[in-house]
Design a protein around this motif. Structure first.
Motif, PDB file in Angstrom:
ATOM      1  N   ASP A 108       0.840  -1.197   0.000  1.00  0.00           N
ATOM      2  CA  ASP A 108       0.000   0.000   0.000  1.00  0.00           C
ATOM      3  C   ASP A 108       0.875   1.248   0.000  1.00  0.00           C
ATOM      4  OD1 ASP A 108      -0.037   1.188   3.085  1.00  0.00           O
ATOM      5  OD2 ASP A 108       0.384  -0.960   2.965  1.00  0.00           O
ATOM      6  N   TRP A 109       0.282   2.380  -0.388  1.00  0.00           N
ATOM      7  CA  TRP A 109       1.069   3.587  -0.599  1.00  0.00           C
ATOM      8  C   TRP A 109       1.719   4.102   0.682  1.00  0.00           C
ATOM      9  CZ3 TRP A 109       0.291   8.427   1.586  1.00  0.00           C
ATOM     10  CH2 TRP A 109      -0.910   8.618   2.277  1.00  0.00           C
ATOM     11  N   LYS A 110       1.050   3.972   1.836  1.00  0.00           N
ATOM     12  CA  LYS A 110       1.632   4.477   3.079  1.00  0.00           C
ATOM     13  C   LYS A 110       2.865   3.654   3.475  1.00  0.00           C
ATOM     14  CE  LYS A 110      -1.213   5.963   6.371  1.00  0.00           C
ATOM     15  NZ  LYS A 110      -2.359   5.986   7.315  1.00  0.00           N
ATOM     16  N   ALA A 117      -2.257   5.461  -5.919  1.00  0.00           N
ATOM     17  CA  ALA A 117      -3.029   5.376  -4.682  1.00  0.00           C
ATOM     18  C   ALA A 117      -4.341   6.143  -4.768  1.00  0.00           C
ATOM     19  CB  ALA A 117      -2.199   5.915  -3.517  1.00  0.00           C
ATOM     20  N   LEU A 157       1.326  11.394   6.731  1.00  0.00           N
ATOM     21  CA  LEU A 157       0.668  10.396   5.892  1.00  0.00           C
ATOM     22  C   LEU A 157      -0.804  10.227   6.257  1.00  0.00           C
ATOM     23  CD1 LEU A 157       3.462   7.648   5.691  1.00  0.00           C
ATOM     24  CD2 LEU A 157       2.984   9.501   4.068  1.00  0.00           C
ATOM     25  N   ASP A 158      -1.104  10.251   7.552  1.00  0.00           N
ATOM     26  CA  ASP A 158      -2.508  10.131   7.980  1.00  0.00           C
ATOM     27  C   ASP A 158      -3.314  11.334   7.502  1.00  0.00           C
ATOM     28  OD1 ASP A 158      -1.919   7.744   9.212  1.00  0.00           O
ATOM     29  OD2 ASP A 158      -1.832   8.579  11.244  1.00  0.00           O
ATOM     30  N   GLU A 196      -3.952  11.006   3.788  1.00  0.00           N
ATOM     31  CA  GLU A 196      -4.943   9.970   3.505  1.00  0.00           C
ATOM     32  C   GLU A 196      -6.357  10.534   3.488  1.00  0.00           C
ATOM     33  OE1 GLU A 196      -5.335   5.317   4.742  1.00  0.00           O
ATOM     34  OE2 GLU A 196      -5.076   6.763   6.370  1.00  0.00           O
ATOM     35  N   ARG A 197      -6.586  11.580   4.261  1.00  0.00           N
ATOM     36  CA  ARG A 197      -7.913  12.189   4.332  1.00  0.00           C
ATOM     37  C   ARG A 197      -8.299  12.881   3.022  1.00  0.00           C
ATOM     38  NH1 ARG A 197      -7.466  16.203   9.064  1.00  0.00           N
ATOM     39  NH2 ARG A 197      -9.552  16.767   8.301  1.00  0.00           N
ATOM     40  N   LEU A 217      -7.921  11.502   0.053  1.00  0.00           N
ATOM     41  CA  LEU A 217      -8.265  10.509  -0.956  1.00  0.00           C
ATOM     42  C   LEU A 217      -9.785  10.412  -1.127  1.00  0.00           C
ATOM     43  CD1 LEU A 217      -5.740   7.690  -0.044  1.00  0.00           C
ATOM     44  CD2 LEU A 217      -5.738   9.071  -2.139  1.00  0.00           C
ATOM     45  N   ALA A 244     -12.622   9.293   1.639  1.00  0.00           N
ATOM     46  CA  ALA A 244     -12.131   9.412   3.016  1.00  0.00           C
ATOM     47  C   ALA A 244     -13.273   9.808   3.946  1.00  0.00           C
ATOM     48  CB  ALA A 244     -11.016  10.454   3.078  1.00  0.00           C
TER      49      ALA A 244
END
Length: 238
Positions: free
Chosen positions: A81-83, A131, A213-214, A217-218, A220, A223
Motif C-alpha cells: 500500500d502507498w503508506k 493510490a 501520511l494520515d 490519507e484524508r 483521498l 475518506a
C-alpha cells in the motif's frame, strides 16, 4: 628471490563512474568543502586536466554525485500500500542522507538531474497517483513529505549527540544547570520524556511522518473526513 619486490597490479582504469564514486567518498570523509577538482584528481592519482576527459566541470561532478546518492535509494514497491511504500522510501532516504550528510542541501538543487534522480521522482509520483491522489494533491503530498524528510535529516546531522544515551546524558546535564523554577516546561519535557528509559530522538521521525501520511490519507476519494485544501485559489481536495 631475496630482495625482490612484489609487482603492483594493473592500475584501475579511470571512468566517469569511478571519478564520481571517489568524489562521494571524499565528501563523505572530509565534507563538501574539501571537494575540489584538484583534490579529486589527486585522490584518483591523475593530473587535474585528465579529469576533464570524464567530467565537464565541478557542476557536472555534483550532478553525478547526487545521482549516485539517489541510485542507492530503493524505488517505492508496487506490491504494497502507498503508506507503507512512503514509509519505506522515507527510511531509505534518511539512511542514505545519514551516510552522505553533505547531500542534504543538494538533493533537490540540481538543474540537470541524472537518470537515477528522475527514476526516483517518477516512481514516487507514480505511487501517489496509483493510490488515488489527484495531480494537485500528489504535488502537495510530495512537497510535504520531502520538506519533513530533508528537514529532519538536517536536524539529525546537526544534533550535538549521536546516540540515545548521549542525548539523555546531555539532557540530564542541561537540566542540572538550569536555575530552579526558571524553565519549568523544558524541565518537565526532559524529565518526563527525554530522560525516560527507552527514549530515542530518532523515534520522533516515524511519529511525524505518520502524522503527515494520515493527514494526506484524508484527501483521498471516499475518506471519512475529507481534507480541505488551504492553498489560495485551489479547489477542495476531496
Amino acid at each position: 628471490m631475496a630482495g625482490r619486490t612484489k609487482e603492483a597490479g594493473p592500475r584501475q582504469p579511470l571512468t566517469r563512474e569511478r571519478a564520481l564514486q571517489e568524489a562521494v567518498a571524499l565528501a563523505d570523509a572530509d565534507g563538501m568543502g574539501s571537494l575540489t577538482m584538484r583534490r579529486l584528481a589527486a585522490r584518483l592519482g591523475i593530473e587535474a586536466m585528465s579529469l576533464y576527459y570524464h567530467v565537464a566541470n565541478k557542476d557536472d561532478v555534483l550532478d553525478g554525485m547526487i545521482d549516485l546518492v539517489f541510485s542507492e535509494i530503493g524505488l517505492p514497491r508496487g506490491d504494497t500500500d502507498w503508506k507503507t511504500a512512503m514509509r519505506q522510501r522515507a527510511d531509505a532516504v534518511r539512511a542514505s542522507l545519514s551516510r552522505h550528510p553533505w547531500a542534504i542541501s543538494l538533493m533537490e538543487s540540481r538543474r540537470t538531474p541524472g537518470p537515477a534522480t528522475l527514476r526516483h521522482h517518477d516512481a514516487v509520483i507514480g505511487c501517489l497517483r496509483q493510490a488515488g491522489f489527484s495531480i494537485e494533491m500528489t504535488a502537495h503530498a510530495y512537497s510535504a513529505i520531502d520538506s519533513y524528510l530533508y528537514g529532519f535529516a538536517h536536524l539529525e546531522a546537526n544534533l550535538p549527540f549521536e546516540t540515545a544515551e548521549e542525548s539523555r546524558d546531555m539532557a540530564d546535564a542541561m537540566v542540572g544547570q538550569m536555575p530552579a523554577g526558571e524553565y519549568p516546561h523544558l524541565v518537565e519535557l526532559a524529565t518526563n520524556h527525554v530522560l525516560q528509559p527507552g527514549y530515542d530522538h530518532g523515534n520522533e521521525f516515524r511519529f511525524g511522518l505518520d502524522l503527515i501520511l494520515d493527514g494526506l490519507e484524508r484527501s483521498l476519494p471516499g475518506a471519512a473526513v475529507p481534507l480541505r485544501s488551504t492553498v489560495p485559489g485551489s479547489a477542495p481536495a476531496g
